[in-house]
Scaffold this motif. Sequence first.
Motif, short mmCIF file in Angstrom:
data_model
loop_
_atom_site.label_atom_id
_atom_site.label_comp_id
_atom_site.label_asym_id
_atom_site.label_seq_id
_atom_site.Cartn_x
_atom_site.Cartn_y
_atom_site.Cartn_z
N LEU A 75 3.78 6.64 -6.21
CA LEU A 75 4.20 7.54 -5.13
C LEU A 75 3.04 8.42 -4.68
O LEU A 75 2.80 8.60 -3.48
CB LEU A 75 5.37 8.41 -5.60
CG LEU A 75 6.75 7.74 -5.66
CD1 LEU A 75 7.74 8.59 -6.43
CD2 LEU A 75 7.27 7.44 -4.26
N ARG A 76 2.31 8.98 -5.66
CA ARG A 76 1.18 9.86 -5.32
C ARG A 76 0.12 9.11 -4.53
O ARG A 76 -0.40 9.60 -3.53
CB ARG A 76 0.53 10.41 -6.60
CG ARG A 76 1.30 11.54 -7.20
CD ARG A 76 0.48 12.37 -8.19
NE ARG A 76 1.40 13.15 -8.99
CZ ARG A 76 2.07 14.21 -8.52
NH1 ARG A 76 1.87 14.62 -7.28
NH2 ARG A 76 2.93 14.86 -9.29
N PHE A 82 1.56 7.83 -0.89
CA PHE A 82 1.79 8.90 0.09
C PHE A 82 0.56 9.80 0.24
O PHE A 82 0.43 10.49 1.26
CB PHE A 82 3.07 9.67 -0.24
CG PHE A 82 4.28 8.84 0.13
CD1 PHE A 82 4.74 8.82 1.44
CD2 PHE A 82 4.90 8.03 -0.80
CE1 PHE A 82 5.81 8.02 1.81
CE2 PHE A 82 5.97 7.22 -0.45
CZ PHE A 82 6.43 7.21 0.86
N LYS A 112 0.66 10.12 4.21
CA LYS A 112 1.00 11.44 4.76
C LYS A 112 -0.08 12.03 5.66
O LYS A 112 0.20 12.43 6.79
CB LYS A 112 1.34 12.41 3.63
CG LYS A 112 2.83 12.50 3.38
CD LYS A 112 3.17 13.40 2.23
CE LYS A 112 2.67 14.80 2.43
NZ LYS A 112 3.07 15.69 1.32
N ILE A 163 6.26 13.60 -3.35
CA ILE A 163 5.58 13.30 -2.08
C ILE A 163 5.73 14.40 -1.03
O ILE A 163 5.01 14.40 -0.04
CB ILE A 163 6.07 11.95 -1.48
CG1 ILE A 163 7.53 12.03 -0.98
CG2 ILE A 163 5.92 10.81 -2.49
CD1 ILE A 163 7.97 10.80 -0.21
#
Length: 255
Positions: free
Chosen positions: A116-117, A120, A124, A160
């Motif tokens: 996830l890190r 995103f 992002k 996130i």
Amino acid sequence: MILSLSNGIFSKLRLDENFAAVKQLGFQSIEFNMKSIKKEHDTDVYREQKALVASGLNCLTLHSAVLHVKDPIEIHQAVYYGKISLECARALRTSLVTIHSNVSKKLPRDIRERCLREIFGEIKPFAKQLGIKLSLENLSFNSTGFGKNVEQLEEVLGIIDPNCEMGITFDFCHALETKVVDNLLKSYGRRVWNVHMANKAHQPFTKETPELTAFLTKLDSFGYQGPITLELEHKTSLKEIAKSKTLFEKLLKKF
Ligand SMILES: [Zn+2]
């Protein structure tokens, strides 16, 4: 609230035929689903842009291409899907993109967090640079992805989106199947930016049901004015889609 149709239902058609089918049904707004594109090539976004302009349709939202990563080796591919979706959203002039967590529910928690890190961490800032907002969708219990209920969505958002900048794409079909409609509304009612609308198994609503009326009434009480995006199963007939459209046109007059 604004009625919209996910063009994913016509993903087997060529893009111009896809848009023509949406228009023939009388819809003005769409959620462009990336599965309408057979294979993502970066320069194809110009083709999509041209076809949309020619159709005269309004692209309200875009559903990102997603990969529910099962192994960190797939992170690059998930990032690519996310970025090409954002490029397409820019070309179609929409500023709202629906995303999934992009991680498989089978990953252990520590690997899930790492994926996830990393995913995103790239998607992002790219979205921000393009002025596009991201909206996380709740998944169904039978999805391969992670994020079906409040507990799981809280875990994902905590990693996130610690500053609460993202919205929620409330998939009513998934929430019904997973029996979490009330819990999701309680936690995210004020954070809903998009609604995917269908009955269980992505069947169209053709009549009002108590669950549907209660849901729309609650959304309205939270001040929701965004899209109601019909997201229907592939085999839904044109006649059934038209029936569902008529129902929502009538219902949305009240909201
Ligand atoms: Zn959905």
